[in-house]
Write a protein that holds these residues in place. Structure first.
Motif, PDB file in Angstrom:
ATOM      1  N   THR A   1      41.370  41.165  49.343  1.00 12.05           N
ATOM      2  CA  THR A   1      42.088  42.294  48.756  1.00 12.05           C
ATOM      3  C   THR A   1      42.147  42.191  47.238  1.00 12.05           C
ATOM      4  O   THR A   1      42.573  41.175  46.703  1.00 12.05           O
ATOM      5  CB  THR A   1      43.541  42.375  49.279  1.00 12.05           C
TER       6      THR A   1
ATOM      7  N   LEU B   1      44.024  43.244  44.145  1.00 10.15           N
ATOM      8  CA  LEU B   1      45.375  43.754  43.942  1.00 10.15           C
ATOM      9  C   LEU B   1      45.702  43.945  42.467  1.00 10.15           C
ATOM     10  O   LEU B   1      45.635  43.026  41.665  1.00 10.15           O
ATOM     11  CB  LEU B   1      46.384  42.783  44.581  1.00 10.15           C
TER      12      LEU B   1
ATOM     13  N   PHE C   1      44.373  37.469  48.156  1.00  9.75           N
ATOM     14  CA  PHE C   1      44.496  38.476  47.099  1.00  9.75           C
ATOM     15  C   PHE C   1      43.844  38.026  45.789  1.00  9.75           C
ATOM     16  O   PHE C   1      44.089  36.918  45.313  1.00  9.75           O
ATOM     17  CB  PHE C   1      45.968  38.775  46.810  1.00  9.75           C
TER      18      PHE C   1
ATOM     19  N   TRP D   1      46.970  33.778  46.841  1.00 10.68           N
ATOM     20  CA  TRP D   1      46.381  34.653  45.819  1.00 10.68           C
ATOM     21  C   TRP D   1      45.673  33.845  44.744  1.00 10.68           C
ATOM     22  O   TRP D   1      45.842  32.625  44.653  1.00 10.68           O
ATOM     23  CB  TRP D   1      47.472  35.511  45.173  1.00 10.68           C
TER      24      TRP D   1
ATOM     25  N   MET E   1      50.844  47.583  44.458  1.00  9.67           N
ATOM     26  CA  MET E   1      51.750  46.443  44.385  1.00  9.67           C
ATOM     27  C   MET E   1      53.156  46.810  44.844  1.00  9.67           C
ATOM     28  O   MET E   1      53.807  46.054  45.561  1.00  9.67           O
ATOM     29  CB  MET E   1      51.800  45.961  42.921  1.00  9.67           C
TER      30      MET E   1
END
Ligand code: SF4
Ligand code: SF4
Lengths: 243, 169
Positions: free
Chosen positions: A238, A240, A168, A198, B1
């Motif tokens: 991804t 995010l 992420f 992430w 999210m």
């Protein structure tokens, strides 16, 4: 209604321009004047304007009045009117494009300043937070958390910047690093508990995009591309948004 | 999210425990962000947000505004309103939201977006509603028992000591 007495010449350049931009022309010619949009819009009545009236003005070619109006800045483009409209008329897009009618230096100062600031920083931060500021705040906070609660040392709490191959790529609103950094901790902890891989990016991490609000398409694109490029460069799969 | 939070809760990767609020009975409501719900993902995202909030504060302590989800009123913080300099109009716009929140009687409004957070925080002050605006990550961390002392700036007095993690380890 005084609108109806205005002589129609069949010319409404602004409306025509917007219709060319939108799929199905935003249905801008299909209004039944039912007023559902206006009755459910929180900006109705401000400066004696409402969404139905705004659309009528565009249809009647009152482009100069539209250009001068402050009302496009009172509409938040929330799309509640479209949701209510039987003809799905895209009034927020009409409003968005009306914002474009002003020269750049006549845009609301706060929005213009935020857009320009973001464009001048590779971080995209509308509050002017630099790469260095950001990594300092992040590292500092991470240390503080581990000092206060040693368990996070054990659990290996992380807040990586530019970690290659992370799954992420996460962005963050500038308000956090600049005004209330403590607000970043809860998110890091949640990600740690789930075991998410992430990273932040040193460039393009800021989530806000004020250029978009003033319909500055190029500025909007520049900011978005910076974030997307950094995400690609790091090989993250991804993107995010923290929201 | 929020969809991810909800997924993680469903999959058991996150286990928020709402029992901290069983006896306290502090009420929470939720602002559906136009950008995420009406403009992007629709009611499924709104339902995910509710799942998260309820899992954190307890089903009986969640009170919805009306109207809500895809038909929710914008709070007035969107579209650049916060930075446009038209403060008077922005607060006027927010009056509907303010009365919606007051009607729920909730002490906290969970906001899913930074603009909502700033605007609802200001509405609470300006119109004297006395409610707080909190980010979702705050209540999630609270219910997970990991919300540190310094991470409670948007929480009221009554929640400063609740479910505090042990700092000795
Ligand atoms: S709701 Fe749609 S059809 Fe009715 S007045 Fe508004 S724009 Fe026209
Ligand atoms: S998009 Fe604009 S005109 Fe439509 S309901 Fe929202 S504020 Fe009103």
């Amino acid at each position: 209604m005084s609108d109806t007495r205005i002589k129609l010449k069949g010319k409404s350049p602004f409306k025509e321009m917007v219709m060319k931009l939108l799929p199905d022309g935003g249905n801008l010619n299909d209004c039944l004047t039912c007023g559902l949009c206006a009755s459910g819009c929180p900006a109705t009545g401000m400066d004696d304007m409402d969404p139905r009236k705004f659309l009528r003005m565009a249809a009647l070619g009152m482009d100069e009045e539209i250009r001068k109006s402050r009302w496009p800045w009172f509409c938040t483009m929330c799309t509640r009117c479209v949701h209510a409209c039987p003809m799905k008329i895209n009034i927020p897009q009409l409003v968005f494009n009306a914002r474009r009618l002003r020269p750049r230096d006549e845009m609301p100062k706060g929005i213009l300043g935020s857009c320009d600031m973001a464009l001048s920083k590779e971080t995209n931060s509308a509050m002017g937070c630099t790469k260095e500021d950001f990594s300092f705040v992040v590292e500092d906070l991470l240390e503080e958390i581990k000092e206060e609660y040693p368990i996070w040392e054990e659990r290996n709490l992380q807040a990586p910047i530019d970690k290659e191959g992370a799954e992420f790529f996460i962005n963050q609103n500038s308000r956090e690093p600049m005004i209330e950094p403590e607000e970043m901790g809860p998110l890091w902890k949640i990600l740690n508990l789930v075991g998410v891989d992430w990273t932040y990016g040193s460039a393009g991490w800021a989530a806000e995009n004020y250029c978009m609000f003033m319909a500055d398409d190029n500025g909007w694109k520049t900011l978005t591309e910076r974030s997307a490029q950094k995400c690609d460069e790091l090989g993250c799969t991804t993107f995010l948004n923290t929201e | 999210m929020y969809t991810l939070y909800a997924t993680w809760i469903r999959e058991g990767k996150l286990k928020p425990d709402p029992s901290w609020n069983d006896e306290l009975g502090i009420k929470f409501t939720l602002q559906d962000p136009c950008q995420i719900v009406r403009k992007s993902f629709g009611d499924p995202a709104a339902d995910d947000m509710r799942l998260v909030v309820k899992a954190c504060v307890g089903e009986k302590n969640f009170i919805d505004m009306t109207p809500n989800k895809s038909n929710n009123f914008c709070c007035g913080g969107g579209g650049g309103f916060l930075q446009s300099g038209y403060k008077e109009q922005r607060l006027l716009y927010g009056q509907i939201k303010d009365s919606q929140i007051k009607k729920t009687g909730a002490t906290y409004c969970v906001t899913g977006c930074h603009n909502c957070h700033a605007q609802i925080h200001e509405l609470g002050d300006h119109f004297g509603g006395g409610y707080h605006a909190v980010h979702a990550w705050t209540i999630l961390a609270l219910a997970l028992g990991v919300l540190g002392r310094s991470e409670r700036i948007h929480l009221g007095e009554e929640l400063q000591e609740v479910n505090l993690p042990d700092s000795s380890r």
